[in-house]
Scaffold this motif. Sequence first.
Motif, PDB file in Angstrom:
ATOM      1  N   ALA A 138       0.825  -1.211   0.000  1.00 46.27           N
ATOM      2  CA  ALA A 138       0.000   0.000   0.000  1.00 46.27           C
ATOM      3  C   ALA A 138       0.859   1.262   0.000  1.00 46.27           C
ATOM      4  O   ALA A 138       0.389   2.335   0.386  1.00 46.27           O
ATOM      5  N   PHE A 139       2.112   1.150  -0.440  1.00 48.61           N
ATOM      6  CA  PHE A 139       2.993   2.319  -0.465  1.00 48.61           C
ATOM      7  C   PHE A 139       2.471   3.355  -1.462  1.00 48.61           C
ATOM      8  O   PHE A 139       1.811   3.017  -2.455  1.00 48.61           O
ATOM      9  N   ARG A 140       2.789   4.614  -1.193  1.00 49.11           N
ATOM     10  CA  ARG A 140       2.366   5.684  -2.092  1.00 49.11           C
ATOM     11  C   ARG A 140       2.955   5.467  -3.491  1.00 49.11           C
ATOM     12  O   ARG A 140       4.142   5.180  -3.639  1.00 49.11           O
ATOM     13  N   ARG A 141       2.123   5.593  -4.510  1.00 45.14           N
ATOM     14  CA  ARG A 141       2.564   5.377  -5.886  1.00 45.14           C
ATOM     15  C   ARG A 141       3.140   6.656  -6.483  1.00 45.14           C
ATOM     16  O   ARG A 141       2.752   7.772  -6.117  1.00 45.14           O
ATOM     17  N   LEU A 142       4.041   6.483  -7.423  1.00 46.45           N
ATOM     18  CA  LEU A 142       4.686   7.605  -8.095  1.00 46.45           C
ATOM     19  C   LEU A 142       3.797   8.141  -9.209  1.00 46.45           C
ATOM     20  O   LEU A 142       3.307   7.385 -10.042  1.00 46.45           O
ATOM     21  N   SER A 143       3.612   9.447  -9.223  1.00 52.48           N
ATOM     22  CA  SER A 143       2.918  10.114 -10.326  1.00 52.48           C
ATOM     23  C   SER A 143       3.906  11.070 -10.985  1.00 52.48           C
ATOM     24  O   SER A 143       4.277  12.091 -10.402  1.00 52.48           O
ATOM     25  N   LEU A 144       4.340  10.744 -12.190  1.00 51.66           N
ATOM     26  CA  LEU A 144       5.313  11.596 -12.879  1.00 51.66           C
ATOM     27  C   LEU A 144       4.711  12.940 -13.256  1.00 51.66           C
ATOM     28  O   LEU A 144       5.421  13.952 -13.301  1.00 51.66           O
ATOM     29  N   THR A 145       3.423  12.970 -13.488  1.00 47.21           N
ATOM     30  CA  THR A 145       2.804  14.262 -13.821  1.00 47.21           C
ATOM     31  C   THR A 145       2.762  15.179 -12.604  1.00 47.21           C
ATOM     32  O   THR A 145       2.859  16.404 -12.734  1.00 47.21           O
ATOM     33  N   ASP A 146       2.615  14.592 -11.418  1.00 44.29           N
ATOM     34  CA  ASP A 146       2.675  15.412 -10.211  1.00 44.29           C
ATOM     35  C   ASP A 146       4.084  15.947  -9.974  1.00 44.29           C
ATOM     36  O   ASP A 146       4.264  17.074  -9.531  1.00 44.29           O
ATOM     37  N   ILE A 147       5.079  15.119 -10.277  1.00 41.67           N
ATOM     38  CA  ILE A 147       6.474  15.547 -10.107  1.00 41.67           C
ATOM     39  C   ILE A 147       6.823  16.609 -11.141  1.00 41.67           C
ATOM     40  O   ILE A 147       7.430  17.635 -10.833  1.00 41.67           O
ATOM     41  N   GLY A 148       6.447  16.352 -12.382  1.00 39.34           N
ATOM     42  CA  GLY A 148       6.626  17.338 -13.456  1.00 39.34           C
ATOM     43  C   GLY A 148       8.015  17.366 -14.038  1.00 39.34           C
ATOM     44  O   GLY A 148       8.204  17.101 -15.227  1.00 39.34           O
ATOM     45  N   THR A 149       9.030  17.661 -13.232  1.00 41.75           N
ATOM     46  CA  THR A 149      10.383  17.843 -13.750  1.00 41.75           C
ATOM     47  C   THR A 149      11.393  17.050 -12.929  1.00 41.75           C
ATOM     48  O   THR A 149      11.341  17.054 -11.694  1.00 41.75           O
ATOM     49  N   LEU A 150      12.289  16.372 -13.621  1.00 41.25           N
ATOM     50  CA  LEU A 150      13.409  15.694 -12.988  1.00 41.25           C
ATOM     51  C   LEU A 150      14.692  16.375 -13.451  1.00 41.25           C
ATOM     52  O   LEU A 150      14.893  16.555 -14.651  1.00 41.25           O
ATOM     53  N   THR A 151      15.544  16.743 -12.514  1.00 39.93           N
ATOM     54  CA  THR A 151      16.778  17.457 -12.860  1.00 39.93           C
ATOM     55  C   THR A 151      17.998  16.655 -12.424  1.00 39.93           C
ATOM     56  O   THR A 151      17.962  15.900 -11.448  1.00 39.93           O
ATOM     57  N   PHE A 152      19.096  16.856 -13.161  1.00 38.09           N
ATOM     58  CA  PHE A 152      20.346  16.159 -12.878  1.00 38.09           C
ATOM     59  C   PHE A 152      21.510  17.109 -13.115  1.00 38.09           C
ATOM     60  O   PHE A 152      21.510  17.855 -14.096  1.00 38.09           O
ATOM     61  N   GLU A 153      22.488  17.077 -12.214  1.00 34.26           N
ATOM     62  CA  GLU A 153      23.670  17.922 -12.388  1.00 34.26           C
ATOM     63  C   GLU A 153      24.868  17.284 -11.702  1.00 34.26           C
ATOM     64  O   GLU A 153      24.737  16.350 -10.907  1.00 34.26           O
ATOM     65  N   LYS A 154      26.036  17.802 -12.007  1.00 35.94           N
ATOM     66  CA  LYS A 154      27.260  17.270 -11.416  1.00 35.94           C
ATOM     67  C   LYS A 154      27.404  17.753  -9.974  1.00 35.94           C
ATOM     68  O   LYS A 154      27.018  18.869  -9.643  1.00 35.94           O
ATOM     69  N   PRO A 155      27.977  16.910  -9.097  1.00 38.09           N
ATOM     70  CA  PRO A 155      28.177  17.333  -7.704  1.00 38.09           C
ATOM     71  C   PRO A 155      29.308  18.354  -7.586  1.00 38.09           C
ATOM     72  O   PRO A 155      30.213  18.398  -8.425  1.00 38.09           O
ATOM     73  N   ASP A 156      29.254  19.163  -6.551  1.00 37.79           N
ATOM     74  CA  ASP A 156      30.289  20.154  -6.265  1.00 37.79           C
ATOM     75  C   ASP A 156      31.362  19.476  -5.413  1.00 37.79           C
ATOM     76  O   ASP A 156      31.268  19.448  -4.182  1.00 37.79           O
ATOM     77  N   THR A 157      32.382  18.950  -6.067  1.00 40.61           N
ATOM     78  CA  THR A 157      33.398  18.183  -5.344  1.00 40.61           C
ATOM     79  C   THR A 157      34.458  19.067  -4.685  1.00 40.61           C
ATOM     80  O   THR A 157      35.276  18.564  -3.919  1.00 40.61           O
TER      81      THR A 157
END
Length: 380
Positions: free
Chosen positions: A279-298
């Motif tokens: 009964a875990f909460r399901r993922l809704s990609l439309t609710d999330i809308g945007t996924l972002t990715f970037e390099k870490p600040d090392t």
Amino acid sequence: MMKRLSVLGSTGSIGTQALETCKKNNWQITALAAGRNVKLAEAQAREFKPLFVAMFDKAAADELKIKLADTDIKVYSGEEGVIAAAESDCDTVLNSVVGIAGLKPTLAAINKGTTVALANKETLVTGGEIVNRRLKETGVKLLPVDSEHSAIFQSLQGAPENSLKKILLTASGGPFYGRKRKDLENVTVKDALNHPNWSMGAKITVDSASLMNKGLEVIEAVHLFGVTADKIEVLVHRQSILHSAVELCDGAVIAQLGTPDMRLPIQYALTYPERADNAFRRLSLTDIGTLTFEKPDTETFKCLPLCIRAINEGGLAPAAVNGANEEAVALFLQGKIRFLQIADLVEKALAEVKNKRDFTLEDIFCTDKAARKLVRDSIF
């Protein structure tokens, strides 16, 4: 047939969620192991009725023994007690002990021939070579519980052998995302424990804030998936939805997505190779809308590149950085050092603690002690 489990670290975040899964599936708990939380350990013992409970802290064990005197449940103490829990007669040992203290119990379970669901990354960070050697010799399965490594493991299901070319290991960026070193000079313990996405224990939350957690996960991934560190790309993904991905030899990228909820990777490790409804909460990609990715600040978060340097150096270097970090984080949580000193002390240990390529289990713990002593001697 009813599944039988031993849960190490039962009073922590992973352990309590694992027991929820056990309760839902009516699985038998053969043993519990905890640190010093007597109140919760007693409640768990009364609910799940294991044959015995092990408390790492002897005083806590003595107190629990009194509280459970009206039951048939035995109480053990110390490292020996936790190892006994790992060796109990069960199908799977879930190891969510914090720190290097999880290494010997993992090896004990493997030597007993029991499947290990591993949430203790320090097992592989410090003793990956020894653990992998014993896994190969015994044929025992080791299943990852960490959300990122579970995601990688899931993404590789059905992939041909030797088709893995790169791992994309995601990081939330923690509570200090976007800040520079000058901005972190006076941050508090409360600031470091304010994680934006995940609810975790104090030590791992501080590790997330420093990106040490991601560095340790790089080392863990090297041992789990048989790749070199240069084949692992760390990406900051603030939404914590894509938990990690793999790139295969043909250029296909396969990822595992889900809400930031540790119950799913815990359940998958405990039900593998099956999948169970929940009964875990399901993922809704439309609710999330945007996924972002970037390099870490090392440059700001030095712990990540220090861990990569350690696994590239090999030998006992990962044990040195892990031991230094465990000691430094404990001092930070006690208010005895500043946040930025954690990385500085890890760097000092990597440079000064003696390394060797061929090593024994005893050498790992000696290195751990040396790194911790170096940290303490540098502060006091």
